[in-house]
Design an enzyme around this catalytic site. Structure first.
Site, PDB file in Angstrom:
ATOM      1  N   GLY B  58      75.742  92.013 -37.535  1.00 38.50           N
ATOM      2  CA  GLY B  58      75.826  90.591 -37.193  1.00 38.50           C
ATOM      3  C   GLY B  58      74.503  89.867 -37.433  1.00 38.50           C
ATOM      4  CB  ALA B  82      73.132  96.545 -24.009  1.00 36.73           C
ATOM      5  CB  ILE B  83      72.315  96.515 -30.148  1.00 42.09           C
ATOM      6  CG1 ILE B  83      72.988  97.890 -30.282  1.00 42.09           C
ATOM      7  CG2 ILE B  83      71.251  96.325 -31.224  1.00 42.09           C
ATOM      8  CD1 ILE B  83      72.115  99.076 -30.021  1.00 42.09           C
ATOM      9  CG  ASN B 139      80.388  88.745 -32.665  1.00 39.68           C
ATOM     10  OD1 ASN B 139      81.278  88.624 -31.829  1.00 39.68           O
ATOM     11  ND2 ASN B 139      79.291  89.458 -32.435  1.00 39.68           N
ATOM     12  CB  CYS B 142      78.437  89.903 -29.201  1.00 38.97           C
ATOM     13  SG  CYS B 142      77.435  91.306 -28.717  1.00 38.97           S
ATOM     14  CE  LYS B 177      84.138  92.774 -34.034  1.00 43.00           C
ATOM     15  NZ  LYS B 177      83.058  93.610 -34.601  1.00 43.00           N
ATOM     16  CG  ASN B 204      82.782  92.522 -30.382  1.00 40.48           C
ATOM     17  OD1 ASN B 204      82.116  93.513 -30.066  1.00 40.48           O
ATOM     18  ND2 ASN B 204      82.282  91.545 -31.105  1.00 40.48           N
ATOM     19  N   GLY B 255      88.863  99.369 -33.151  1.00 37.99           N
ATOM     20  CA  GLY B 255      88.718  99.913 -31.801  1.00 37.99           C
ATOM     21  C   GLY B 255      89.075 101.380 -31.727  1.00 37.99           C
ATOM     22  N   GLY B 277      84.176 101.842 -36.460  1.00 42.91           N
ATOM     23  CA  GLY B 277      82.885 101.567 -35.845  1.00 42.91           C
ATOM     24  C   GLY B 277      82.142 102.820 -35.430  1.00 42.91           C
TER      25      GLY B 277
HETATM   26  C1  LIG Z   1      75.963  99.871 -31.742  1.00 41.19           C
HETATM   27  C2  LIG Z   1      76.987  98.790 -31.983  1.00 41.19           C
HETATM   28  C3  LIG Z   1      76.592  97.561 -32.492  1.00 41.19           C
HETATM   29  C4  LIG Z   1      77.523  96.550 -32.718  1.00 41.19           C
HETATM   30  N1  LIG Z   1      77.113  95.357 -33.253  1.00 41.19           N
HETATM   31  C5  LIG Z   1      78.036  94.382 -33.546  1.00 41.19           C
HETATM   32  C6  LIG Z   1      77.662  93.171 -34.198  1.00 41.19           C
HETATM   33  O1  LIG Z   1      76.503  92.968 -34.534  1.00 41.19           O
HETATM   34  N2  LIG Z   1      78.633  92.253 -34.455  1.00 41.19           N
HETATM   35  C7  LIG Z   1      79.947  92.453 -34.107  1.00 41.19           C
HETATM   36  O2  LIG Z   1      80.787  91.589 -34.368  1.00 41.19           O
HETATM   37  N3  LIG Z   1      80.334  93.605 -33.495  1.00 41.19           N
HETATM   38  C8  LIG Z   1      79.413  94.571 -33.212  1.00 41.19           C
HETATM   39  N4  LIG Z   1      79.826  95.761 -32.627  1.00 41.19           N
HETATM   40  C9  LIG Z   1      81.255  95.964 -32.313  1.00 41.19           C
HETATM   41  C10 LIG Z   1      81.956  96.781 -33.408  1.00 41.19           C
HETATM   42  O3  LIG Z   1      81.950  96.086 -34.618  1.00 41.19           O
HETATM   43  C11 LIG Z   1      83.404  97.086 -33.003  1.00 41.19           C
HETATM   44  O4  LIG Z   1      84.095  95.878 -32.799  1.00 41.19           O
HETATM   45  C12 LIG Z   1      83.493  97.918 -31.739  1.00 41.19           C
HETATM   46  O5  LIG Z   1      82.477  98.892 -31.726  1.00 41.19           O
HETATM   47  C13 LIG Z   1      84.845  98.630 -31.570  1.00 41.19           C
HETATM   48  O6  LIG Z   1      85.104  99.531 -32.601  1.00 41.19           O
HETATM   49  P1  LIG Z   1      84.840 101.141 -32.484  1.00 41.19           P
HETATM   50  O7  LIG Z   1      85.506 101.586 -31.234  1.00 41.19           O
HETATM   51  O8  LIG Z   1      85.431 101.704 -33.729  1.00 41.19           O
HETATM   52  O9  LIG Z   1      83.369 101.313 -32.409  1.00 41.19           O
HETATM   53  C14 LIG Z   1      78.887  96.777 -32.410  1.00 41.19           C
HETATM   54  C15 LIG Z   1      79.269  98.021 -31.893  1.00 41.19           C
HETATM   55  C16 LIG Z   1      78.357  99.030 -31.685  1.00 41.19           C
HETATM   56  C17 LIG Z   1      78.814 100.339 -31.125  1.00 41.19           C
END
Ligand SMILES: Cc1cc2nc3c(=O)[nH]c(=O)nc-3n(C[C@H](O)[C@H](O)[C@H](O)COP(=O)(O)O)c2cc1C
Ligand SMILES: Cc1cc2nc3c(=O)[nH]c(=O)nc-3n(C[C@H](O)[C@H](O)[C@H](O)COP(=O)(O)OP(=O)(O)OC[C@H]3O[C@@H](n4cnc5c(N)ncnc54)[C@H](O)[C@@H]3O)c2cc1C
Ligand SMILES: Cc1cc2nc3c(=O)[nH]c(=O)nc-3n(C[C@H](O)[C@H](O)[C@H](O)COP(=O)(O)OP(=O)(O)OC[C@H]3O[C@@H](n4cnc5c(N)ncnc54)[C@H](O)[C@@H]3O)c2cc1C
Ligand SMILES: Cc1cc2nc3c(=O)[nH]c(=O)nc-3n(C[C@H](O)[C@H](O)[C@H](O)COP(=O)(O)O)c2cc1C
Ligand code: FES
Ligand code: FES
EC number: 1.3.-.-
Lengths: 285, 315, 315, 285
Positions: B58, B82-83, B139, B142, B177, B204, B255, B277
């Site tokens: 993002g 919690a990046i 997004n 978040c 999103k 998300n 997800g 993800g």
């Molecule tokens: C470490 C990390 C960083 C993420 N950073 C973003 C981001 O910058 N923008 C965003 O829209 N979603 C972000 N997400 C959310 C993921 O894109 C995704 O929607 C979410 O992790 C669920 O998918 P998963 O269960 O396959 O990980 C982040 C997720 C993780 C784990």
């Protein structure tokens, strides 16, 4: 840098709670640099979900299973059982299938042959120093200051000695070597060898203390840090530490996995090195 | 097809290509934003040309520091993060990251966010003429940034306002999103569709928290973080199912996807594509394996075109 | 305390007793409604007198058939259920189930629900004079029944209305159990507190879904069900944390608790007690083990009274 | 009814994909009734989260490890590898720690000694019939009609023969015994022995067909059903089947775990026996 689907060659307890695992790892002898690490995955098992980072202790070649077969390239990890992941690891056997992502990260700079080399290891922090010592002994005097809480935490010191490294052991409870902290020993050595480079790896309070001492002596220092890691390749930004130039307006975060785990001391913001994983106590999932 | 010993044998491989809002994807699998960096981090492990699309971390107008550490924590079959949306900022991205991505033939989708409506609009406008940017993913969801996207994503009116403003500034396919942390996701989904979204992606992360019982501290410096990984998949499948029924625009399912059969759940309820993800962290080859296994599944089930499978839930 | 070799040695066992809305519990551990039947099912495996309280399956005015099967499905570190609140009805419960429970000295909390506001009120009124009923837990959150509790729990005004009506008819401690499937749980929590709830319990299950990719059918006959188990714990801890800060009444934490360290997360963020659900299925002794381990934890950490631990999050 | 934390005595493949597991199980010889089951848990492992239900094949005593030690009481399960849980089970070894909740549920009614006893087993459905046969042979003529898709699905038939049970094997592909469905054989036997009681366990389509045949012959029938189970003790209400008197207004759901798994055919609503687990294909978590 590759994701190897491979197998375990051996997995043995070397001191109470400490294990040495040898894993078949093609190309590691060519690729692995001192201070690099791997992301290790226990296959088919969940939890743990995420891979676990482990320093590379050593690479080498094992005798083939029978004459005429090629030698087996291996990587050796040494790990301490601290939580859910390492608990599962201790039960793994020869032949079990695992995955290994690596070698990863930036390792140690070998520095100048003329310097004295002082390696400071705390407990399991000793791991990345062995390959470093292997390289350094060719051109420099190398000393290892090894500290631990108790004698059980003092591992593989004789292996360093076999390389020709001078070793100085201290334990907090005095059960092996000198009683006290490894930093006491460092103070003494730095007085004796002003033209030294220090390489340190261990718990954060030790690293902090080593940094203060080295700064006071203007001794160049490289540290290998630990951090909670999800990806190990610079993608998740979970493992960051603050760089020397960091400010809220002008953020300068460094990835421990990619720009590290080894840093020159002056790269880092020592006033604000935050709680790293060591302090978090593991996630206890 | 040809006949061999009276048995019909397929000579053609099943077609995995899908189209979303004008974007032609060679298969329905792409990374989820923030789990694949800027692409280059995973290039040593995975041929980026294999992917249906590439989705970036993002991005915001200015570089962003993100949250203090610890920023991540493993939970049961999942992880909290919690990046804090740390990123290099849109200019640096365009200059230093985009040229790398532009080498690949997979469409590049840039994920972005803003702290204000104006910032959203500015970032979208800035991306309008950048070569190689095939689409935008906005997004609005978040949960990590205190004044961030969260307000937009949880209120239909705010979501609608920001999407319609962005819509005016971009001619690129616009994917919005959604956050799962709402009472009725169909309401936000309808709102962003009406405001001009070309596609909707979800979910998300779910807001979560973990405590170290010895130190009595939250495991994340930010106290609260976003839960992702296999643990959340049933919630994500339900939400995608609901959104697919509520809107006409294509939906991208996200997800807890680690394997082809996970991806298939989303496709069957009606997602046209999926994002992977957390699984990338566990296995950098996860997406390649999923693509292979999707093909094999279609072959075994006699599905010639994956589009014939999408939305075929028998409920 | 006594001194032995200069070291202080505790001779007393840590106190685990807590009080919630006038209910004195010998420890903060009780079953979650619907996962412990009417108590008798687990009596062969567990001494019910060990429990802080006993919470019954959710009861309605009339017996309820529940949903068609399949009603349950395992997910990654969790399970989906769409039981549909099958129960014997309040009269049968009073006649045939309550006498059994009344043998034990653990307070009995009757979980109940209605399909209309009037039904809620009637059930509460009916329980007013039943001997042995120590408290009521009002489920305004079950996601399984189409016209059921869901409307009450997701709208603050509806929640407020039904709780205040029930409040008029009962003098017993009234615990209101919240659904997690809302945008901001603090809003519903405040609403039910203002309407007269003596305590709040959360979370009920998260809405989820799973698909059999071969048959393309939902794994539950009801399509959608409630997700429970370890997978949801981080979400539950976050919600309990938020509610504790929003209200003054005591809070009971629920969601994915299998072990003492799971329970401790909830206590540390401020829950006065916890409920154990899905874990009972995995291990019928789970609650007994949790109680033992809580005691041991307190002993090891030098905590004399578990109340000294509650709400001590260091954030 | 107890939750035993116990260990595995042996775990062996007896036919491709079918395993026999023997588990140390104090009191099972006294407690276990034919047709009962256990809820089995692979310790410390997650997934699977939930226990898995398995019929009791047999109970007995094993020779002690050395003279003078008490005999070891065991329970034997036979399971087919079908999904995540059974995949983990097949890798378990002697000495591995597991948990066993049981014996659970209502078993078979032994009926009238004068009747002919006809047991109908389909594949793994044979499991609960062995203990039943052990009891029945004392007083009655017992026949086992055993069906499977292919010869690999025909298990433990010789063990029934050793009890003195007459066995009739059929496979759908004709690779063992008669070619065709077990229900064909049942039709013939019922013509020959009108005064019979039938006991059936197997896949739902087989059970359904058996019920139709028995109804046509007015032959009493007991069936052992499978269902998705979470608790196994009647608490979760996940495993219900519709009883004969069921209606929407007057619901009559029976718990497979508590009122079953064995039912008299007339207890059940055969028009509305819904998809049970066999049809669901497992949850593929
Ligand atoms: C470490 C990390 C960083 C993420 N950073 C973003 C981001 O910058 N923008 C965003 O829209 N979603 C972000 N997400 C959310 C993921 O894109 C995704 O929607 C979410 O992790 C669920 O998918 P998963 O269960 O396959 O990980 C982040 C997720 C993780 C784990
Ligand atoms: C670059 C690097 C090299 C390392 N080298 C070694 C080594 O050679 N030998 C060794 O024993 N340990 C080493 N560690 C620490 C090791 O990664 C942890 O001890 C291990 O991950 C703990 O896993 P667990 O599941 O047993 O514990 P848990 O506490 O259950 O782990 C839960 C989570 O915390 C993470 N985690 C916990 N502690 C640490 C930590 N100290 N550092 C990073 N992540 C952590 C895990 O990755 C996991 O996500 C290294 C860490 C890093 C970052
Ligand atoms: C009373 C009873 C007795 C049984 N006896 C035997 C036996 O003796 N031998 C044997 O091989 N199998 C038996 N089964 C079926 C056995 O329980 C399933 O094959 C097993 O649970 C599958 O687990 P899995 O994790 O490998 O499959 P998965 O498909 O991954 O299981 C996922 C979930 O589905 C449930 N499940 C899947 N299939 C079934 C099923 N057929 N019945 C009940 N639950 C199911 C599991 O409990 C779990 O919750 C019996 C089932 C019941 C209800
Ligand atoms: C099979 C099953 C039945 C349930 N029935 C009820 C119910 O009748 N009333 C209610 O308030 N909650 C019910 N619940 C929700 C639980 O009480 C609890 O809130 C939820 O399962 C989360 O806790 P856990 O993760 O510990 O299971 C049920 C949950 C399950 C799994
Ligand atoms: S561990 Fe993911 S960026 Fe370092
Ligand atoms: S399995 Fe829970 S009631 Fe039967």
């Amino acid at each position: 840098m590759k994701n190897h689907k491979t197998i375990i060659l051996s997995n043995q307890e070397i001191s109470p709670g400490y294990y040495r695992m040898r894993i078949l790892a093609p190309e590691y002898n060519k690729l692995a640099q001192p201070g690099q690490f791997v992301m290790f995955r226990v296959q088919r098992s969940l939890p743990p979900l995420l891979r676990r980072p482990f320093g590379i202790f050593r690479v080498g070649y094992a005798a083939p299973d029978c004459d005429g077969m090629p030698q087996k390239e291996f990587v050796e990890l040494i790990y301490k059982v601290v939580g859910s992941g390492t608990e599962i690891m201790q039960d793994l056997h020869q032949g079990d299938r695992v995955e290994l992502l690596g070698p990863l990260g930036r390792g140690f700079d070998l520095g100048d042959p003329d310097e004295e080399k002082i390696l400071v290891g705390g407990g399991i922090g000793l791991v990345p120093l062995y390959m470093l010592a292997e390289k350094l002994v060719a051109n420099s005097n190398v000393r290892l200051l090894m500290g631990g809480r108790t004698r059980d935490d003092i591992i593989t010191v004789t292996e360093f000695e076999r390389l020709g490294v001078g070793t100085y052991v201290s334990t907090e409870d005095g059960s092996l070597g000198e009683e006290g902290l490894v930093t006491q020993v460092l103070e003494r050595k730095l007085k004796k060898y002003p033209n030294a480079q220090v390489y340190a790896c261990g718990p954060m309070p030790m690293i902090d203390a080593v940094q203060k001492i080295c700064a006071a002596h203007s001794t160049p220092l490289q540290v290998s840090l630990e951090a909670l890691m999800a990806c190990g390749v610079g993608a998740c930004l979970g493992c960051v530490v603050k760089g020397a130039g960091h400010s809220e307006e002008n953020p300068q975060y460094l990835c421990t996995c990619k720009q590290g785990p080894v840093f020159q001391a002056e790269q880092l913001d020592w006033n604000r090195l935050e709680n790293q994983s060591g302090d978090c106590g593991g996630c206890g999932v | 097809m040809s006949e061999l010993n009276g048995q019909s044998v397929k000579l053609t491989r099943p077609k995995l290509a899908v189209e979303i809002a004008g974007l032609k994807l060679k298969n329905p699998v792409m990374p989820a934003s923030g789990t694949f960096g800027y692409g280059e981090e995973y290039a040593p492990y995975l041929d980026l040309n294999q992917l249906g699309a590439i989705v970036t971390k993002g991005l915001s107008l200015n570089p962003k520091a993100g949250n203090p550490t610890p920023r991540i924590c493993e939970t049961v079959s999942g992880m909290l993060n919690a990046i804090g949306l740390q990123n290099v900022g849109i200019e640096d991205f365009i200059k230093h990251k985009m040229p790398f991505l532009d080498q690949y033939n997979s469409p590049v989708i840039v994920n972005f966010f803003g702290n204000t409506l104006e910032e959203y609009v500015e970032v979208a406008a800035r991306l309008e003429d950048v070569p190689g940017v095939a689409g935008l993913e906005m997004n609005i969801s978040c949960p990590n940034v205190k004044q961030g996207g969260i307000v937009f994503g949880t209120e239909a009116s705010a979501a609608s306002a920001v999407v319609s403003q962005v819509r005016k500034k971009t001619s690129k396919p616009l994917i919005v999103k959604l956050t799962p942390n709402v009472t009725d996701i169909r309401v936000t989904a309808k709102a962003v569709e009406d405001a001009g979204a070309d596609a909707i992606s979800l979910i998300n992360t779910l807001t979560g928290m973990a405590v170290d019982v010895k130190t009595r501290k939250p495991r994340l410096a930010n106290t609260i973080g976003g839960l992702s990984g296999p643990a959340i998949r049933p919630i994500a499948v339900r939400l995608v199912h609901q959104v697919v029924q509520a809107v006409d625009v294509p939906v991208i399912g996200i997800g807890g996807i680690s394997r082809a059969i996970d991806a298939l759940e989303f496709l069957i309820v009606g997602a046209k594509a999926v994002q992977v993800g957390t699984a990338n962290f566990v296995d950098p080859n996860a997406m390649a394996t999923i693509i292979d296994d999707l093909e094999e599944f279609c072959q075994n089930e006699g599905i010639d075109d994956i589009n014939d499978l999408i939305g075929t839930l028998d409920a």
